[in-house]
Scaffold this active site. Structure first.
Site, mmCIF file in Angstrom:
data_model
loop_
_atom_site.group_PDB
_atom_site.id
_atom_site.type_symbol
_atom_site.label_atom_id
_atom_site.label_comp_id
_atom_site.label_asym_id
_atom_site.label_seq_id
_atom_site.Cartn_x
_atom_site.Cartn_y
_atom_site.Cartn_z
ATOM 1 N N ASP A 247 29.141 -22.433 -1.916
ATOM 2 C CA ASP A 247 29.812 -21.559 -0.960
ATOM 3 C C ASP A 247 29.573 -20.117 -1.411
ATOM 4 O OD1 ASP A 247 31.554 -20.026 0.526
ATOM 5 O OD2 ASP A 247 33.305 -21.298 0.198
ATOM 6 N N TYR B 43 32.364 -8.552 13.487
ATOM 7 C CA TYR B 43 31.054 -9.029 13.036
ATOM 8 C C TYR B 43 30.115 -7.849 12.813
ATOM 9 C CZ TYR B 43 26.463 -11.297 13.203
ATOM 10 O OH TYR B 43 25.187 -11.712 12.913
ATOM 11 N N SER C 89 21.672 -7.399 10.945
ATOM 12 C CA SER C 89 21.606 -7.809 12.348
ATOM 13 C C SER C 89 21.385 -6.572 13.204
ATOM 14 C CB SER C 89 22.931 -8.482 12.745
ATOM 15 O OG SER C 89 23.046 -8.660 14.142
#
Length: 267
Positions: free
Chosen positions: A65, A163, A150
């Site tokens: 993780d 986000y 992104s």
């Protein structure tokens, strides 16, 4: 066929079980690298490892993780031991969060930040420590850290505010780490995909449909309709850019967050 530009090198890719991470891992293997595949989901990475073996490179799998710093360091240690070194760290793992800014909960933000931002930070820390321990710079090797940002790290998108903030943060970490570690023979860059036809975008589209009343698939089609090159992005499109960042031709590039989106956001 791609040129074997990474023969003799070792890469680690987080979020490697599917989507963009899988595409990156396979491309780096085709470039000649042995690859450590890290994912929180045990299902999926073994099949990617099999695909890499068919290409003719080595692969190891690690269930970890990325929001847990100790697990990230352990994954890097295992990769370097099992594959005989580490040259390339791809901090790809991430999750999306769709919703109005006014409705985002503390629990959602905590999870989002733990994976998208902290996961990249821990990956940078672990990779730098390992590169130094291995003496890569003394051996004349340029080490690479490559982070997932992104288009939402360049533009804040409505319904993707939190986000977008997480991906802006990745750009900040990328720039700062590049400045701090250039003298250590380490370059740090990021890739900024757009609308990629993956399971993540299926979930984003469904959430937009719930929030706006749009039909399922409509939001996805609207975003794709704004792409200059006229089609959705594939994991292979992203992987091609990451391949460049990982390879020798990008050794004079650092601190950059390149848009690879087919012509959707312009900077």
């Amino acid at each position: 066929m791609t040129a074997m530009t990474l023969t003799g090198q070792v890469a680690l890719v987080t979020g490697a079980a599917r989507g963009i991470g899988r595409g990156i891992a396979l491309r780096l293997a085709r470039d000649g690298a042995d690859v450590a595949l890290v994912d929180v989901r045990p299902e999926g990475i073994s099949s990617v490892a099999d695909e890499i073996a068919e290409i003719g490179c080595k692969a190891v799998t690690v269930v970890a993780d990325v929001s847990d710093r100790d697990q990230v360091f352990a994954a890097v240690d295992h990769a370097a031991t099992a594959l005989g070194g580490l040259d390339i760290m791809v901090n790809n793992a991430g999750i999306a969060l769709v919703g109005p800014i006014g409705e985002v909960t503390p629990e959602q933000v905590e999870k989002l930040w733990a994976i998208n931002v902290n996961g990249v930070l821990w990956g940078i820390q672990a990779a730098v420590a390992k590169f130094k321990e291995l003496g890569n710079q003394d051996k004349g090797r340029v080490s690479k850290i490559i982070n997932a940002s992104s288009i939402a790290g360049h533009d804040g998108f409505g319904m993707l505010g939190a986000y977008s903030a997480s991906k802006f943060a990745v750009r900040a970490l990328t720039q700062a780490a590049a400045k701090e570690h250039a003298a250590d023979g380490i370059t740090v860059n990021a890739y900024c995909p757009g609308v990629v036809g993956t399971e993540m975008w299926v979930e984003i589209d469904k959430r937009f449909a719930e929030l706006t009343g749009a039909a399922e698939g409509e939001t996805y089609d609207t975003f794709v309709g704004g792409i200059a090159l006229g089609r959705a992005e594939t994991p292979e499109d992203v992987a091609g850019f990451v391949s460049y960042l990982a390879g020798p031709d990008a050794e004079y590039m650092t601190g950059q967050s390149g848009l690879i989106d087919g012509g959707l956001v312009y900077r």
